[in-house]
Write a protein that holds these residues in place. Structure first.
Motif, PDB file in Angstrom:
ATOM      1  N   ARG A  87       0.851  -1.198   0.000  1.00 30.13           N
ATOM      2  CA  ARG A  87       0.000   0.000   0.000  1.00 30.13           C
ATOM      3  C   ARG A  87       0.881   1.240   0.000  1.00 30.13           C
ATOM      4  NH1 ARG A  87      -3.401  -1.681   4.954  1.00 30.13           N
ATOM      5  NH2 ARG A  87      -1.415  -2.676   5.318  1.00 30.13           N
ATOM      6  N   TYR A  89       1.074   5.560  -0.790  1.00 34.27           N
ATOM      7  CA  TYR A  89       0.448   6.870  -0.961  1.00 34.27           C
ATOM      8  C   TYR A  89       1.567   7.854  -1.260  1.00 34.27           C
ATOM      9  CZ  TYR A  89      -3.738   4.933   1.230  1.00 34.27           C
ATOM     10  OH  TYR A  89      -4.833   4.173   1.520  1.00 34.27           O
ATOM     11  N   GLU A 116      -1.628  -1.673  -4.011  1.00 36.79           N
ATOM     12  CA  GLU A 116      -2.578  -0.559  -3.933  1.00 36.79           C
ATOM     13  C   GLU A 116      -1.777   0.744  -3.955  1.00 36.79           C
ATOM     14  OE1 GLU A 116      -5.454   1.131  -0.436  1.00 36.79           O
ATOM     15  OE2 GLU A 116      -5.257  -1.047  -0.605  1.00 36.79           O
ATOM     16  N   HIS A 118      -2.006   5.016  -4.344  1.00 38.32           N
ATOM     17  CA  HIS A 118      -2.796   6.245  -4.344  1.00 38.32           C
ATOM     18  C   HIS A 118      -1.819   7.394  -4.573  1.00 38.32           C
ATOM     19  CE1 HIS A 118      -6.197   4.001  -2.725  1.00 38.32           C
ATOM     20  NE2 HIS A 118      -5.306   3.388  -1.983  1.00 38.32           N
ATOM     21  N   ILE A 121      -1.553  12.849  -4.322  1.00 40.46           N
ATOM     22  CA  ILE A 121      -2.054  13.507  -3.114  1.00 40.46           C
ATOM     23  C   ILE A 121      -1.241  14.787  -2.904  1.00 40.46           C
ATOM     24  CG2 ILE A 121      -2.367  13.289  -0.619  1.00 40.46           C
ATOM     25  CD1 ILE A 121      -2.490  10.168  -1.237  1.00 40.46           C
TER      26      ILE A 121
END
Length: 136
Positions: A87, A89, A116, A118, A121
């Motif tokens: 994960r 970000y 995952e 993302h 940001i």
């Protein structure tokens, strides 16, 4: 972004990362130290993995989340994946000046299990910080 600015103040490129648990609590943080240590591999992610091994006494970081002000370079993305982080970000996208110019997305595309990601940001703020502080 604050840690990235701090490392830039001592002559490093403005990159930093955080290892967080599933609740979002910060476990560890690390910054780029390539210039201050004269070590080409002292990227924030690599420094974070060394700190995690020492503090957590494991190389399996599958229950943690990696957060950064910018997408990881291919060396760092690979190392984080080898530590079983799935994960991610991040803020700024990969800059086009990396050598080799292989994006984090291209590295992840070669992984045989789900990752995952993302990205984007505070992308404009992070990209601006990287551009401005890297000029110093």
């Amino acid at each position: 972004m604050e840690l990235a600015a701090q490392t830039a103040e001592i002559g490093n490129l403005p990159f930093a990362g955080i290892l967080a648990d599933e609740s979002g609590a910060i476990i560890l943080e690390a910054a780029n130290e390539v210039n201050s240590t004269n070590n080409a591999a002292a990227h924030a992610e690599i420094n974070l993995l060394y700190a995690a091994a020492e503090k957590l006494r494991t190389n399996n970081l599958s229950s943690y989340i990696f957060i950064s002000n910018a997408a990881s370079c291919p060396m760092c993305a690979t190392a984080l994946i080898k530590a079983k982080i799935t994960r991610f970000y991040y803020g700024a996208p990969n800059e086009g000046t990396m050598v080799p110019n292989i994006t984090m997305d291209e590295v992840i595309a070669k992984v045989p299990f789900p990752i995952e990601v993302h990205g984007g940001i505070l992308a404009d703020e992070c990209a601006s910080q990287v551009r401005e502080l890297a000029k110093r």
